[in-house]
Design a protein around this motif. Structure first.
Motif, short mmCIF file in Angstrom:
data_model
loop_
_atom_site.label_atom_id
_atom_site.label_comp_id
_atom_site.label_asym_id
_atom_site.label_seq_id
_atom_site.Cartn_x
_atom_site.Cartn_y
_atom_site.Cartn_z
N LYS A 18 1.13 -1.22 0.36
CA LYS A 18 0.40 0.09 -0.17
C LYS A 18 0.67 1.06 0.08
O LYS A 18 2.00 1.01 0.51
N LYS A 61 -6.30 1.82 5.16
CA LYS A 61 -8.45 1.42 5.95
C LYS A 61 -8.28 1.02 4.70
O LYS A 61 -9.67 0.24 5.64
N GLU A 100 -1.26 -1.80 10.94
CA GLU A 100 -1.09 -2.08 9.46
C GLU A 100 -0.30 -0.78 9.63
O GLU A 100 0.60 -0.81 9.21
C1 LIG Z 1 -5.42 -6.08 5.17
C2 LIG Z 1 -5.64 -5.32 5.07
O1 LIG Z 1 -5.96 -3.69 5.29
C3 LIG Z 1 -6.85 -3.14 6.66
C4 LIG Z 1 -7.34 -4.52 7.36
C5 LIG Z 1 -7.74 -5.55 7.12
C6 LIG Z 1 -8.39 -6.57 8.03
O2 LIG Z 1 -8.16 -6.59 9.27
O3 LIG Z 1 -8.37 -7.63 7.30
C7 LIG Z 1 -9.19 -4.89 5.67
C8 LIG Z 1 -8.79 -3.85 5.05
C9 LIG Z 1 -8.03 -2.90 5.65
O4 LIG Z 1 -8.82 -1.99 6.65
C10 LIG Z 1 -6.52 -5.08 3.59
O5 LIG Z 1 -6.71 -4.32 2.81
O6 LIG Z 1 -6.57 -6.26 3.28
#
Ligand SMILES: C=C(O[C@@H]1C=C(C(=O)O)C=C[C@H]1O)C(=O)O
Length: 99
Positions: free
Chosen positions: A41, A48, A89
């Motif tokens: 990212k 997010k 993250e």
């Molecule tokens: C892991 C990610 O990033 C973030 C964390 C996520 C999760 O805990 O599953 C889902 C979407 C995002 O908020 C993703 O984009 O897949």
């Protein structure tokens, strides 16, 4: 998953403890993958990923109904868990950027 018909409270608690151990391990593994997502990212906004979050919530709520568990309980649990994982993250993302 097979559910045993327990003969005592101790046996019930033994199974609950075993499941809790697995749940904690699974949450830790999930968090490790979420942190890896930071590598792909480019901004905190992208981290997010609201659409992805909503898709997960839909999937988990459907799975909850399939297994006879309250979808609202799962929404609350996943809401708390995903919020915390997004924070980890973001930390991962910021650390990588400052290297
Ligand atoms: C892991 C990610 O990033 C973030 C964390 C996520 C999760 O805990 O599953 C889902 C979407 C995002 O908020 C993703 O984009 O897949």
């Amino acid at each position: 998953m097979q559910i045993n018909n327990c003969q005592s409270l101790e046996e019930v608690r033994h199974h609950i403890d075993g499941l809790d151990d697995q749940i904690v391990e699974l949450i830790a593994a999930r968090n490790a993958y979420v942190k890896q997502a930071a590598n792909f990212k480019h901004s905190v906004e992208e981290i997010k990923a609201n659409e992805r979050m909503e898709a997960i919530m839909d999937r988990v709520r459907n799975k909850a109904m399939e297994f006879g568990v309250s979808p609202n309980l799962l929404t609350k649990l996943y809401g708390i868990m995903i919020d915390a994982m997004v924070e980890s993250e973001i930390s991962e993302f910021r650390n990588a950027k400052s290297l």
